[in-house]
Design an enzyme around this catalytic site. Structure first.
Site, PDB file in Angstrom:
ATOM      1  N   GLU A 494       0.835  -1.197   0.000  1.00  0.00           N
ATOM      2  CA  GLU A 494       0.000   0.000   0.000  1.00  0.00           C
ATOM      3  C   GLU A 494       0.876   1.255   0.000  1.00  0.00           C
ATOM      4  OE1 GLU A 494      -2.280  -0.702   3.523  1.00  0.00           O
ATOM      5  OE2 GLU A 494      -2.818  -2.712   2.819  1.00  0.00           O
ATOM      6  N   GLU A 525      -3.919  -6.872   3.172  1.00  0.00           N
ATOM      7  CA  GLU A 525      -2.663  -7.433   3.678  1.00  0.00           C
ATOM      8  C   GLU A 525      -2.501  -8.938   3.439  1.00  0.00           C
ATOM      9  OE1 GLU A 525      -3.102  -3.508   5.446  1.00  0.00           O
ATOM     10  OE2 GLU A 525      -4.489  -5.209   5.261  1.00  0.00           O
ATOM     11  N   ASP A 550       1.126  -3.010  13.085  1.00  0.00           N
ATOM     12  CA  ASP A 550      -0.199  -3.367  13.600  1.00  0.00           C
ATOM     13  C   ASP A 550      -1.050  -4.075  12.553  1.00  0.00           C
ATOM     14  OD1 ASP A 550      -0.427  -1.564  16.314  1.00  0.00           O
ATOM     15  OD2 ASP A 550       0.741  -0.558  14.764  1.00  0.00           O
ATOM     16  N   ILE A 552      -0.098  -6.112  10.349  1.00  0.00           N
ATOM     17  CA  ILE A 552       0.365  -7.455   9.988  1.00  0.00           C
ATOM     18  C   ILE A 552      -0.585  -8.511  10.524  1.00  0.00           C
ATOM     19  CG2 ILE A 552       1.835  -8.160  11.943  1.00  0.00           C
ATOM     20  CD1 ILE A 552       4.028  -8.707   9.775  1.00  0.00           C
ATOM     21  N   HIS A 592      -1.267   2.406  15.709  1.00  0.00           N
ATOM     22  CA  HIS A 592      -0.140   2.893  14.916  1.00  0.00           C
ATOM     23  C   HIS A 592       1.165   2.864  15.701  1.00  0.00           C
ATOM     24  CE1 HIS A 592      -3.544   4.459  12.619  1.00  0.00           C
ATOM     25  NE2 HIS A 592      -2.733   4.452  11.592  1.00  0.00           N
TER      26      HIS A 592
END
Length: 803
Positions: A494, A525, A550, A552, A592
């Site tokens: 992304e 993802e 985060d 993942i 984040h």
């Protein structure tokens, strides 16, 4: 089987008849394997069975359209397909059922996976690649529902890369991108998100992918109406159908018992996907499942009498036989003789496989009986040892557990004895257990050459007047060198392409290397990971970017169940050296600034997990990884991109070692271990503590999997006798893992004068803004006070209580 896709109008009747009867032979053979396989489970010789009965005909059609160089990414019903390609024999089928640990006899996983999980070998005995263009290929199956879909996307995308990116050496891997990736999935599993995410991504990318949906109207006991809107997946997906103005899918529907329609459908799909690079979905309906879902239960419990009768009448093998007879291809006598020979061959294969499975265990049993005889003759516990021996003799068909358990029990009866027979027995037992453990535990990582830990470190070099630049510049310029050096390397994710990632670590590289090598993707993802796995399986060197650590979690199932287990479950016969690039640790807010390292180090065993403290280290890790053949996760420090670092003059060439820690500051009072962004705060704290009279030794873990192979941490403890581990994970997370590595694995406990301690983030996710970070994760003051408290306990007079 001849998979040359010729139609009946292009060949003689004799050749046509031979093809048909060969297909029927494979179908009958596969069915007989399923039937006998179930019996082997019910009699206790095998633990579990899940078979491909009822799906034989469409798999034969798929095999005819499949060509050397193509890849399959399927699921546990595809035994007929593998048999049709000559990649699965009946004897190997039963060896898989019995879990034989000989890779020559059980080539699918050497007993590590249950039957029905199929693979072909991509790697030679010396660790080099085989020529994948000269063989049919099957990526290694996993049990997880729809888990095969993400990797299918990458297998297909590799063909697009090979066809359209210049400069890649395609030797062994591709013939100008003419290969098709074939996926299979049950109709119920199309309800999973992995399926829809893969479907959408392939439509966007326009890659040569053919998905077959085997539709038997059920998902275990649950009818299709509970799985799929309108109970019809191809009806649901009509919006994906391509037209003259819009790219999309070719969607085909065919009944699973209609042999001629299946042959034409799969030939058509192969031609379109191979030539036009268009994804295709084939919805194969009216299939049956004669023995139910698996040996776990009976489908008579949940199917009506009417449905069971319909399945009996529309069994694809039965309809195939009727078609052969109706078209005078063969008569009843000829088919009965064929069926008889197939059943005899399968029974013989079953018998041979069981005999081969037992033979080495029985030979070991005889060795153990001899040892127990000698042991008993010299032991005061002779009666008990003889009873163990007699118990062992009574087991006519032993398994390895019987051998190991009885032998280890016998050892307890000779504690304290010192006889020649005992020493011989101990030597024999130790060797036996080591060999057997290797059969079940080898190849978690690359078992051949090109290991990550074998890549020698090369330190960064600097000019006398080295420029101080933002950390992102070092990463960017290093990637530039790598993409120039390795034409088969590409990165995607992304915001990766046009803007050069959210932190500009790839700034300007898309313009230089093109949109296929530096590529933007959608927000998805799981399939970003899948793209990487599939392309890596085909010899490319992909770098898949997950924007933040985060996120993942979206792709964690695919990373854990597919990528991390690949080398292990194939006994090193397939590798996917995918690099996952992400950024994490400190920034702002719950989603984040994650540092979920404890979860990752446990769920991703089989991958390298690297946590560089700065961008120079990070760049060096990428250089190292492209010099080896293993998968890895690299987590860059999110708050480090704008920090100034000296720019090395050997970008693209220096290498950060994997499996080694780095001592940042030597000290004599306490060893403090940390990594990533927190390491920088530890360095600041060490300066503050020096002013308080405390000399801290600071060690950067930098590589979590593997960790400190040279045991430098315990060497530090020999000097300082105290240990504090600091990280941003929750209590009991990564710090607990590191503690176990140092105290237990390295034996560091014996050098401690104080209790080993950890300093972690709070148990909750990090709160927003600077104050949220300060009160959620270890701060400078937290570290100073924690170290001071440890030293206060050790020497309260020298270090009076702080607060």
């Amino acid at each position: 089987m001849n998979t040359d896709p010729k139609t009946s109008s292009e060949i003689s009747f004799d050749d046509f008849k031979s093809q048909i009867l060969n297909d029927y032979r494979v179908a009958v053979t596969s069915r007989e394997c399923s039937l006998l396989g179930r019996r082997e489970v019910l009699t206790g010789k095998a633990k579990f069975g899940i078979f491909g009965d009822g799906k034989e005909l469409p798999q034969l059609a798929m095999a005819r359209a499949f060509q050397d160089g193509d890849f399959r990414s399927g699921y546990y019903r595809d035994q007929t397909f593998m048999m049709a390609l000559g990649e699965l024999t009946p004897k190997a089928f039963f060896h898989g059922l019995y879990a034989t640990t000989d890779i020559e006899k059980e080539p699918m996983s050497a007993g590590r996976q249950m039957g029905g999980h199929f693979v072909t070998h991509s790697i030679q005995e010396d660790g080099s690649w085989k020529n994948l263009t000269e063989q049919p290929n099957s990526s290694a199956d996993i049990s997880c529902t729809a888990g095969q879909m993400p990797r299918l996307l990458g297998l297909a995308q590799a063909s697009k890369i090979f066809r359209n990116v210049k400069g890649i050496d395609q030797t062994n891997f591709s013939n100008n991108g003419n290969e098709v990736a074939w996926g299979t999935i049950g109709n119920a599993s199309t309800s999973e998100g992995h399926f829809f995410e893969t479907l959408n991504a392939a439509g966007v990318l326009q890659v040569p992918m053919v998905i077959s949906v085997w539709d038997d109207d059920y998902g275990i006991s649950v009818p299709a109406k509970y799985h799929t809107t309108k109970s019809d997946i191809s009806e649901v997906l009509k919006g994906f159908q391509r037209d003259e103005e819009n790219e999309g899918y070719e969607i085909l529907k065919v009944r699973g018992w209609d042999y001629t329609a299946l042959i034409h459908t799969y030939e058509n799909a192969s031609d379109i996907a191979r030539e036009e690079h268009v994804p295709i979905l084939i919805h194969v309906t009216e299939l049956t499942q004669p023995q139910g879902h698996s040996t776990s239960g009976s489908h008579e419990r949940y199917k009506s009498a009417e449905r069971l009768e319909w399945e009996k009448e529309n069994d694809c093998n039965k309809r195939f036989k009727e078609w052969i007879l109706a078209n005078n291809i063969a008569d009843e006598t000829e088919l009965k003789e064929l069926e008889k020979s197939c059943k005899q061959a399968v029974r013989s294969a079953k018998k041979e496989a069981w005999s081969e499975f037992l033979a080495p265990i029985i030979a070991t049993k005889k060795e153990l009986v001899q040892h127990l005889d000698k042991l008993a003759a010299e032991s005061s516990n002779k009666v008990f040892i003889q009873k163990l021996k007699n118990d062992l003799i009574a087991i006519e068909e032993p398994i390895k557990k019987n051998i190991a358990s009885i032998a280890r029990t016998a050892l307890r009866y000779v504690i304290g004895e010192n006889t020649p027979s005992k020493q011989n027995f101990v030597d024999w037992l130790n060797k036996y257990l080591a060999n057997k453990q290797e059969e079940y535990s080898s190849h978690l990582y690359n078992g051949y050459n090109q290991k990550a830990t074998d890549v020698k470190a090369i330190i960064p070099q600097y000019d006398d007047e080295a420029e101080m630049v933002d950390g992102r510049i070092i990463v960017r310029d290093n990637f530039d060198k790598l993409f120039e050096k390795y034409p088969n390397t590409l990165v995607f994710g992304e915001d990766v392409g046009n803007i050069g990632d959210v932190n500009q670590g790839l700034e300007g590289l898309q313009e230089k290397y093109g949109e296929l090598r530096i590529a933007d993707t959608g927000i998805r993802e799981t399939t970003i990971v899948g793209q990487g796995i599939g392309m890596a399986l085909r010899g490319l060197r992909p770098i898949a970017e997950i924007q933040y650590l985060d996120y993942i979690l979206y792709g964690l199932q695919t990373l854990s169940d597919d990528l991390a287990t690949l080398s292990y479950r194939t006994v090193g016969k397939q590798v996917a050296p995918l690099i996952i690039r992400t950024r994490g640790h400190r920034l702002e807010g719950i989603w984040h600034s994650g540092s979920q390292m404890g979860g990752l180090v446990h769920l991703l065993r089989g991958m390298n997990i690297l946590v560089p403290r700065n961008m120079t280290q990070a760049a060096g890790f990428y250089n190292t990884l492209l010099a080896c053949n293993e998968p890895a996760l690299v987590i860059e420090s999110l708050n480090g991109y704008r920090l100034k670092e000296k720019k090395p003059n050997n970008l693209g060439n220096y290498r950060t070692p994997i499996g080694k820690v780095e001592t940042i500051k030597t000290g004599k009072d306490i060893t403090v271990l940390s990594y990533g962004s927190t390491l920088r705060i530890v360095e600041q704290a060490a300066k503050e503590l020096m002013a308080l009279g405390i000399d801290v030794e600071v060690i950067d873990a930098q590589s979590l999997l593997p960790f400190d192979l040279e045991h430098d941490c315990v060497k530090s403890l020999e000097k300082t006798n105290r240990l504090l581990i600091i990280d941003e994970d929750v209590p009991g997370g990564c710090s607990a893992y590191l503690m176990q590595e140092i105290l237990e694995k390295q034996g560091g406990y014996q050098y401690l004068d104080s209790a080993p301690q950890t300093l972690t983030a709070k148990a909750h996710r990090p709160a927003y803004a600077t104050d949220g970070d300060y009160f959620s994760k270890p701060s400078l003051e937290d570290i100073v006070e924690k170290v001071y408290a440890i030293m206060h306990e050790a020497s309260p007079k020298k270090f009076p209580k702080l607060r």
